[in-house]
Design an enzyme around this catalytic site. Structure first.
Site, PDB file in Angstrom:
ATOM      1  N   ASP A  36      18.137  -5.199  29.715  1.00  0.00           N
ATOM      2  CA  ASP A  36      16.798  -4.633  29.565  1.00  0.00           C
ATOM      3  C   ASP A  36      16.852  -3.133  29.280  1.00  0.00           C
ATOM      4  O   ASP A  36      17.543  -2.382  29.968  1.00  0.00           O
ATOM      5  CB  ASP A  36      15.984  -4.908  30.841  1.00  0.00           C
ATOM      6  CG  ASP A  36      14.499  -4.822  30.584  1.00  0.00           C
ATOM      7  OD1 ASP A  36      14.044  -3.868  29.923  1.00  0.00           O
ATOM      8  OD2 ASP A  36      13.773  -5.731  31.036  1.00  0.00           O
ATOM      9  N   THR A  72       8.757  -5.446  27.859  1.00  0.00           N
ATOM     10  CA  THR A  72       9.742  -6.463  28.228  1.00  0.00           C
ATOM     11  C   THR A  72       9.317  -7.904  27.910  1.00  0.00           C
ATOM     12  O   THR A  72      10.035  -8.633  27.221  1.00  0.00           O
ATOM     13  CB  THR A  72      10.066  -6.340  29.725  1.00  0.00           C
ATOM     14  OG1 THR A  72      10.645  -5.052  29.916  1.00  0.00           O
ATOM     15  CG2 THR A  72      11.038  -7.411  30.196  1.00  0.00           C
ATOM     16  N   ASN A  93       3.052  -7.075  29.410  1.00  0.00           N
ATOM     17  CA  ASN A  93       3.609  -7.577  30.670  1.00  0.00           C
ATOM     18  C   ASN A  93       2.494  -8.018  31.617  1.00  0.00           C
ATOM     19  O   ASN A  93       2.694  -8.856  32.486  1.00  0.00           O
ATOM     20  CB  ASN A  93       4.416  -6.486  31.376  1.00  0.00           C
ATOM     21  CG  ASN A  93       5.692  -6.134  30.626  1.00  0.00           C
ATOM     22  OD1 ASN A  93       6.199  -6.929  29.842  1.00  0.00           O
ATOM     23  ND2 ASN A  93       6.204  -4.941  30.869  1.00  0.00           N
ATOM     24  N   LEU A 106       3.628 -10.080  35.045  1.00  0.00           N
ATOM     25  CA  LEU A 106       5.032 -10.449  35.229  1.00  0.00           C
ATOM     26  C   LEU A 106       5.403 -10.578  36.696  1.00  0.00           C
ATOM     27  O   LEU A 106       6.359 -11.255  37.048  1.00  0.00           O
ATOM     28  CB  LEU A 106       5.967  -9.475  34.490  1.00  0.00           C
ATOM     29  CG  LEU A 106       6.353  -8.117  35.086  1.00  0.00           C
ATOM     30  CD1 LEU A 106       7.292  -7.386  34.176  1.00  0.00           C
ATOM     31  CD2 LEU A 106       5.188  -7.274  35.447  1.00  0.00           C
ATOM     32  N   ASP A 193      17.157  -0.380  32.284  1.00  0.00           N
ATOM     33  CA  ASP A 193      15.725  -0.089  32.155  1.00  0.00           C
ATOM     34  C   ASP A 193      15.201   0.571  33.432  1.00  0.00           C
ATOM     35  O   ASP A 193      14.551   1.622  33.387  1.00  0.00           O
ATOM     36  CB  ASP A 193      14.985  -1.404  31.894  1.00  0.00           C
ATOM     37  CG  ASP A 193      13.484  -1.222  31.778  1.00  0.00           C
ATOM     38  OD1 ASP A 193      13.025  -0.795  30.702  1.00  0.00           O
ATOM     39  OD2 ASP A 193      12.769  -1.506  32.763  1.00  0.00           O
ATOM     40  N   HIS A 197      13.727   4.457  33.670  1.00  0.00           N
ATOM     41  CA  HIS A 197      12.325   4.708  34.040  1.00  0.00           C
ATOM     42  C   HIS A 197      12.255   5.761  35.128  1.00  0.00           C
ATOM     43  O   HIS A 197      11.472   6.689  35.080  1.00  0.00           O
ATOM     44  CB  HIS A 197      11.679   3.430  34.587  1.00  0.00           C
ATOM     45  CG  HIS A 197      11.125   2.516  33.535  1.00  0.00           C
ATOM     46  ND1 HIS A 197      10.158   2.910  32.641  1.00  0.00           N
ATOM     47  CD2 HIS A 197      11.382   1.215  33.258  1.00  0.00           C
ATOM     48  CE1 HIS A 197       9.851   1.878  31.847  1.00  0.00           C
ATOM     49  NE2 HIS A 197      10.593   0.843  32.201  1.00  0.00           N
ATOM     50  N   ASP A 240      15.778  -5.735  24.798  1.00  0.00           N
ATOM     51  CA  ASP A 240      14.389  -6.018  24.412  1.00  0.00           C
ATOM     52  C   ASP A 240      13.686  -4.841  23.748  1.00  0.00           C
ATOM     53  O   ASP A 240      12.726  -5.030  23.010  1.00  0.00           O
ATOM     54  CB  ASP A 240      13.605  -6.525  25.638  1.00  0.00           C
ATOM     55  CG  ASP A 240      13.750  -5.619  26.853  1.00  0.00           C
ATOM     56  OD1 ASP A 240      14.615  -4.710  26.850  1.00  0.00           O
ATOM     57  OD2 ASP A 240      13.000  -5.825  27.827  1.00  0.00           O
ATOM     58  N   HIS A 241      14.149  -3.627  24.042  1.00  0.00           N
ATOM     59  CA  HIS A 241      13.517  -2.407  23.502  1.00  0.00           C
ATOM     60  C   HIS A 241      14.379  -1.227  23.923  1.00  0.00           C
ATOM     61  O   HIS A 241      15.337  -1.399  24.689  1.00  0.00           O
ATOM     62  CB  HIS A 241      12.096  -2.238  24.058  1.00  0.00           C
ATOM     63  CG  HIS A 241      12.055  -2.339  25.555  1.00  0.00           C
ATOM     64  ND1 HIS A 241      12.563  -1.371  26.383  1.00  0.00           N
ATOM     65  CD2 HIS A 241      11.643  -3.349  26.372  1.00  0.00           C
ATOM     66  CE1 HIS A 241      12.435  -1.746  27.634  1.00  0.00           C
ATOM     67  NE2 HIS A 241      11.903  -2.959  27.665  1.00  0.00           N
ATOM     68  N   HIS A 341       8.638   3.033  27.568  1.00  0.00           N
ATOM     69  CA  HIS A 341       8.701   2.382  26.255  1.00  0.00           C
ATOM     70  C   HIS A 341       7.392   1.657  26.047  1.00  0.00           C
ATOM     71  O   HIS A 341       6.617   1.492  26.983  1.00  0.00           O
ATOM     72  CB  HIS A 341       9.894   1.413  26.212  1.00  0.00           C
ATOM     73  CG  HIS A 341       9.932   0.494  27.393  1.00  0.00           C
ATOM     74  ND1 HIS A 341       9.308  -0.724  27.411  1.00  0.00           N
ATOM     75  CD2 HIS A 341      10.484   0.660  28.634  1.00  0.00           C
ATOM     76  CE1 HIS A 341       9.492  -1.291  28.592  1.00  0.00           C
ATOM     77  NE2 HIS A 341      10.192  -0.468  29.365  1.00  0.00           N
TER      78      HIS A 341
HETATM   79  P1  AMP Z   1       9.007  -3.243  31.962  1.00  0.00           P
HETATM   80  O1  AMP Z   1       7.818  -2.903  32.796  1.00  0.00           O
HETATM   81  O2  AMP Z   1       8.592  -3.649  30.574  1.00  0.00           O
HETATM   82  O3  AMP Z   1      10.025  -2.187  31.999  1.00  0.00           O
HETATM   83  O4  AMP Z   1       9.622  -4.564  32.621  1.00  0.00           O
HETATM   84  C1  AMP Z   1      10.904  -4.602  33.244  1.00  0.00           C
HETATM   85  C2  AMP Z   1      10.828  -5.416  34.478  1.00  0.00           C
HETATM   86  O5  AMP Z   1      10.502  -6.768  34.190  1.00  0.00           O
HETATM   87  C3  AMP Z   1      12.130  -5.556  35.229  1.00  0.00           C
HETATM   88  O6  AMP Z   1      12.395  -4.449  36.023  1.00  0.00           O
HETATM   89  C4  AMP Z   1      11.933  -6.803  36.049  1.00  0.00           C
HETATM   90  O7  AMP Z   1      11.469  -6.487  37.319  1.00  0.00           O
HETATM   91  C5  AMP Z   1      10.844  -7.553  35.309  1.00  0.00           C
HETATM   92  N1  AMP Z   1      11.350  -8.851  34.870  1.00  0.00           N
HETATM   93  C6  AMP Z   1      12.299  -9.094  33.956  1.00  0.00           C
HETATM   94  N2  AMP Z   1      12.522 -10.412  33.797  1.00  0.00           N
HETATM   95  C7  AMP Z   1      11.672 -11.035  34.620  1.00  0.00           C
HETATM   96  C8  AMP Z   1      11.405 -12.407  34.922  1.00  0.00           C
HETATM   97  N3  AMP Z   1      12.065 -13.399  34.311  1.00  0.00           N
HETATM   98  N4  AMP Z   1      10.452 -12.670  35.841  1.00  0.00           N
HETATM   99  C9  AMP Z   1       9.769 -11.682  36.441  1.00  0.00           C
HETATM  100  N5  AMP Z   1       9.980 -10.365  36.203  1.00  0.00           N
HETATM  101  C10 AMP Z   1      10.920 -10.038  35.319  1.00  0.00           C
HETATM  102 ZN    ZN Z   2      12.339  -4.313  29.064  1.00  0.00          ZN
HETATM  103 ZN    ZN Z   3      10.933  -0.912  31.199  1.00  0.00          ZN
END
Ligand code: AMP
Ligand code: ZN
Ligand code: ZN
Length: 403
Positions: A36, A72, A93, A106, A193, A197, A240-241, A341
């Protein structure tokens, strides 16, 4: 006479065998690893001997272009379905269905497992329908009900599950008797990731996370070698990014710009969806456009074509996107973290990585930017699975990396 018949049957069978689908014993294995937030240029920090081995012995792209918004869940689903978010359904998300009032997030276990949000078909669903067993050691969308929408083997997401345990889990699947062994396996690590952050892209913490996930790739390769499966297993590492540092003074407060024009806001940060109350669309657009510095304002129909971000019914009337490094906020809410991101997917700092090694890939082959929506048809090609026809990805744009 009889002999002749037997030979002709054998002959016909041979022709079918040679020209027909891959014989199960010849079908390779694919492990798809997501790191990630692993920005394309982190590979140049000299911290990743195992990923560099993959580059040397396999294929590496200059970068992997994500889909918009560069978050993500929209991107993991784009990779696994070959569709843009407006088609696979997961546009952020976290987002709201304005018709039913329900929300997807998520972090919400029941929403994440609820098939009503997922409109695309994940590769594991396509593959299992065609008799190819799949497994997932974490991937967004892998925990769905009913069972036929998920891989045969999967783990419920657990953020703190030790990385070694995840790698061990994948290696265990590879040791199952052949008839039960999955041919497609996903694996996911968040650390790069999460640390960026919190501490920024140039921090020592991000560097150690890069080292840590690279070691996991090495551990997996060692395990595959010990099982003597290196000549059958393809390892594909993607992200993913990318990631970009932010600054507390580069914040735009949209509620201040809109003043008393009644609007609902969804999302904060690089992108904000603005839904004016009925009758206030033009007024909101006028105010936002008059103020428009360091951000761009679009009606949902008029976002740039390459975002493919119009057709989903939950997208608001107005989509505002900040310039890279800038954030959209609401007064009184705190800006957290040192990097993020979500911006325009043509911004190079939002790009991820693609490196792959194994029997299906060219050796020591370097190429330009690849697109993450093309990975689904690539997986179909490698594992001899007939892809869905309604996808956005195109095999023609990526198959030249195969042997
Ligand atoms: P972002 O907010 O876009 O940076 O999302 C990253 C976060 O997505 C990670 O730190 C994880 O906690 C969460 N994540 C990734 N894969 C999963 C999954 N399969 N189920 C639930 N949460 C996830
Ligand atoms: Zn991500
Ligand atoms: Zn992130």
């Amino acid at each position: 006479m009889r002999k002749w018949r037997v030979w002709s049957i054998i002959g016909v069978a041979l022709i079918f065998l040679l020209a027909g689908p891959l014989h199960p014993a010849d079908r390779p294995y694919v492990i798809l690893i997501s790191l990630d937030g692993f920005r394309w240029d982190y590979l140049q920090r000299g911290l990743t001997p195992n990923l560099e081995r993959l580059q040397r012995e396999g294929v590496s792209a200059l970068s992997l272009e994500p889909v918009f918004p560069t978050k993500t869940f929209p991107n993991h689903l784009a990779i696994i379905t070959g569709m843009y978010p407006e088609n696979h359904g997961i546009i952020f998300n976290r987002f709201r269905d304005p018709f039913s009032g329900r929300s997807y997030s998520l972090g919400d276990t029941s929403a994440v497992r609820d098939p009503r949000w997922y409109w695309g078909e994940a590769f594991w669903e396509t593959a299992e329908r065609q008799g190819v067993i799949c497994a997932s050691y974490f991937w967004p969308g892998s925990e769905m009900r009913p069972a036929y929408r998920s891989p045969t083997y999967f783990e419920h997401y657990e953020h703190n599950r030790p990385y070694e345990v995840r790698v061990e889990g994948v290696l265990k699947w590879l040791q199952l008797p052949e008839a039960q062994r999955p041919h497609f396996i996903t694996l996911y690590f968040d650390a790069v990731d999460s640390k960026a952050h919190r501490y920024g892209t140039q921090s020592a913490e991000t560097d150690s996370a890069i080292v840590r996930v690279d070691r996991m790739v090495g551990r997996l390769l060692d395990g595959i070698a010990e099982l003597q499966l290196l000549d059958q297993v393809n390892v594909i590492v993607v992200s993913d990014h990318g990631m970009l540092d932010i600054h507390p003074e580069r914040v735009i407060y949209l509620d201040r710009i809109l003043g008393d024009t009644p609007c609902e806001f969804q999302q904060r940060g690089p992108v904000m969806m603005v839904q004016p109350k009925p009758g206030y669309r033009e007024e909101a657009l006028r105010k936002l456009r008059a103020a428009g510095r360091n951000f761009r304002v679009f009606t949902r129909e008029a976002v740039p074509d390459y975002w493919h971000f119009s057709n989903h019914p939950f997208i608001s009337d107005i989509v505002v996107v900040a310039e890279p490094g800038w954030l959209l906020q609401i007064s009184g809410e705190q800006v957290r973290g040192k990097a993020t991101h979500g911006w325009d997917n043509h911004t190079i700092s939002m790009h991820g990585i693609f490196v792959a090694m194994g029997p299906s890939f060219k050796k020591g082959f370097k190429t330009g930017t690849l697109r993450n929506i093309d990975i689904y048809p690539l997986l179909c090609k490698i594992l001899d699975v007939k892809p869905r026809q309604n996808i956005d990805g195109r095999l023609e744009r990526i198959e030249f990396i195969l042997r």
